[in-house]
Design an enzyme around this catalytic site. Structure first.
Site, PDB file in Angstrom:
ATOM      1  N   TYR A 101      52.964  37.020  45.958  1.00 14.24           N
ATOM      2  CA  TYR A 101      53.020  35.573  45.822  1.00 14.24           C
ATOM      3  C   TYR A 101      54.493  35.177  46.011  1.00 14.24           C
ATOM      4  O   TYR A 101      55.339  36.022  46.292  1.00 14.24           O
ATOM      5  CB  TYR A 101      52.485  35.158  44.454  1.00 14.24           C
ATOM      6  CG  TYR A 101      50.965  35.128  44.374  1.00 14.24           C
ATOM      7  CD1 TYR A 101      50.190  36.162  44.910  1.00 14.24           C
ATOM      8  CD2 TYR A 101      50.298  34.075  43.773  1.00 14.24           C
ATOM      9  CE1 TYR A 101      48.804  36.133  44.841  1.00 14.24           C
ATOM     10  CE2 TYR A 101      48.908  34.038  43.685  1.00 14.24           C
ATOM     11  CZ  TYR A 101      48.170  35.071  44.228  1.00 14.24           C
ATOM     12  OH  TYR A 101      46.799  35.035  44.150  1.00 14.24           O
ATOM     13  N   ALA A 148      40.833  43.776  32.584  1.00 15.29           N
ATOM     14  CA  ALA A 148      40.194  42.746  33.406  1.00 15.29           C
ATOM     15  C   ALA A 148      38.738  43.096  33.660  1.00 15.29           C
ATOM     16  O   ALA A 148      37.828  42.514  33.083  1.00 15.29           O
ATOM     17  CB  ALA A 148      40.959  42.568  34.717  1.00 15.29           C
ATOM     18  N   ARG A 149      38.507  44.100  34.530  1.00 13.80           N
ATOM     19  CA  ARG A 149      37.129  44.428  34.905  1.00 13.80           C
ATOM     20  C   ARG A 149      36.285  44.854  33.712  1.00 13.80           C
ATOM     21  O   ARG A 149      35.110  44.500  33.628  1.00 13.80           O
ATOM     22  CB  ARG A 149      37.140  45.525  35.987  1.00 13.80           C
ATOM     23  CG  ARG A 149      37.573  45.028  37.353  1.00 13.80           C
ATOM     24  CD  ARG A 149      37.835  46.167  38.328  1.00 13.80           C
ATOM     25  NE  ARG A 149      39.038  46.918  37.967  1.00 13.80           N
ATOM     26  CZ  ARG A 149      39.547  47.910  38.691  1.00 13.80           C
ATOM     27  NH1 ARG A 149      38.933  48.293  39.800  1.00 13.80           N
ATOM     28  NH2 ARG A 149      40.639  48.529  38.329  1.00 13.80           N
ATOM     29  N   GLN A 200      48.666  31.416  33.347  1.00  7.72           N
ATOM     30  CA  GLN A 200      49.452  32.093  34.379  1.00  7.72           C
ATOM     31  C   GLN A 200      50.043  31.042  35.320  1.00  7.72           C
ATOM     32  O   GLN A 200      49.314  30.291  35.964  1.00  7.72           O
ATOM     33  CB  GLN A 200      48.567  33.073  35.158  1.00  7.72           C
ATOM     34  CG  GLN A 200      49.347  33.958  36.115  1.00  7.72           C
ATOM     35  CD  GLN A 200      48.438  34.885  36.895  1.00  7.72           C
ATOM     36  OE1 GLN A 200      47.579  34.434  37.642  1.00  7.72           O
ATOM     37  NE2 GLN A 200      48.610  36.184  36.720  1.00  7.72           N
TER      38      GLN A 200
END
Length: 411
Positions: free
Chosen positions: A177, A352-353, A107
């Site tokens: 971001y 993800a989790r 990333q």
């Protein structure tokens, strides 16, 4: 334009698939989750193991997060950032993932206003000057030369990723971001060519994506993580995300878009959904910050109801307007949600989790075992980014240390 109803055969999520020039053994991607396992901007054995585990567990690709394109773009002083010194460790990481049969993505991004000035030693870069809600330090308005430098840094980072053995890069254009902050009408009040209309606010995103494509061509796959909703009043929203996705498709700069939501700067829980672990966040802090989180954490860390595939309703609207492969993120907990994503026309899913809880979840599903993750969406994994990211309900991983000094932001 296409829609899920116009699509023919529904793909098998566990069958091989092409992502740009890269063949993945299945359509399941380990989403970028900040690992808290780099030191002094370099790869550690613990970081390698963090990604080797889901690779051995069956995912098609794992994503290393967050690899800053420059030292100033980090969210903490230990975070990986692209430079020649980091490449040998990154090569060891990609070799370890490949040995397990999976692909690996890096990333790429610049944290912008989410960056930690205490770790970088410089003021955070942003579209304009405003105080960071947590540190209350003023950001620095990016100049045209700053932005040219950031665009070049993304291209150079992508080349280093290819040299290090990465199969793909994911350009981070979400969560406010730097690139995402330029998209936001709330944060971007500029009156130059990088502000004003959506075309102006999206200029930096398109320049970055085109520069990365020009730098690496078809050597590796290029994904882009795009916000659909900042989760804040006056922020970037779906009505602007759809034309941005169309522009990316027209530019031919990316092979797939991963759709996301939320703002690490202003509303981090909007991405994660479920309870906000305020006590656990406070416990991960020290001194006055700990008391500040206990007293005021509920205003920044708001709770939202959790449901499986919770980004699907918004992502479906993007799916109906573009033909570019899309990655469904958010509440991907097992085979039923993965199959739903395939029926809806998404090319890949990102978890993800669920994979923090069970790195071998994909193999469990493929072998005919349990089809749904043991993850209970308690979000208590989130504060562990300040030590070493992990599921608190699972056995602590090898190399975990509760006193590792970290201060990252949510990815």
């Amino acid at each position: 334009m296409s829609s899920g109803g116009e699509r023919s055969a529904v793909p098998d999520v566990l069958a091989p698939a092409m992502l740009g020039p890269v063949r993945l053994r299945n359509r399941v991607i380990k989403a970028a989750t900040y690992e808290g396992r780099s030191r002094d901007g370099l790869v550690t054995d613990e970081l390698i193991e963090f990604h080797r585990a889901p690779a051995a567990g069956g995912v098609g690709m794992t994503t290393v997060a967050f690899c800053a394109v420059s030292a100033e773009g980090r969210t903490d002083r230990h975070q990986l950032y692209w430079r020649r010194e980091a490449l040998p460790g990154l090569r060891r990481l990609t070799d370890a993932v490949h040995a397990e049969g999976a692909a690996v993505s890096a990333q790429l991004g610049h944290a912008g206003p989410v960056a930690n000035p205490g770790g970088t030693g410089v003021r955070a870069l942003a579209p304009g000057r405003f105080p960071h809600p947590m540190t209350m330090r003023l950001t620095r308005a990016a100049t045209a030369e700053d932005l040219r430098r950031v665009v070049r840094a993304h291209a150079e980072a992508a080349v280093m990723a290819a040299e290090s053995g990465f199969d793909a890069v994911e350009i981070h254009c979400g969560h406010n971001y730097l690139v995402s902050s330029f998209l936001s009408p709330r944060l971007n009040r500029r009156d130059d060519r990088y502000g004003g209309s959506l075309a102006g606010r999206a200029r930096l995103l398109r320049e970055v994506a085109n520069a990365v494509r020009d730098a690496v061509g078809d050597r590796i796959a290029i994904l882009l993580k795009l916000n659909m909703d900042d989760g804040v009043r006056g922020g970037f929203w779906l009505d602007e995300a759809i034309p941005v996705a169309r522009w990316l498709e027209q530019d031919g700069s990316v092979d797939a878009i991963e759709l996301t939501e939320g703002s690490s700067l202003l509303n981090p829980m909007y991405l994660f959904r479920g309870p906000a672990p305020i006590d656990e966040f406070a416990g991960a802090m020290s001194g006055a910050v700990r008391w500040g989180v206990r007293l005021f954490g509920r205003y920044l860390l708001r709770s939202y109801p959790y449901e499986d595939a919770y980004l699907l309703a918004d992502a479906r609207q993007v799916r109906q307007q573009v033909d570019l492969p899309l990655v469904l993120l958010g509440g991907v907990t097992g085979k039923p949600v993965m199959d739903l994503a395939m029926r809806e026309g998404f090319a890949f899913v990102a978890a993800a989790r669920a994979l923090l809880r069970e790195p071998d979840l994909v193999n469990t599903i493929a072998e005919g075992g349990r089809e749904t993750s043991l993850c209970i969406h308690c979000n208590k994994c989130m504060p562990t980014i300040y030590s070493a990211t992990r599921c608190v309900l699972a056995t602590p991983p090898a190399g975990y240390s509760s006193d590792t000094e970290q201060s990252p932001r949510l990815v």
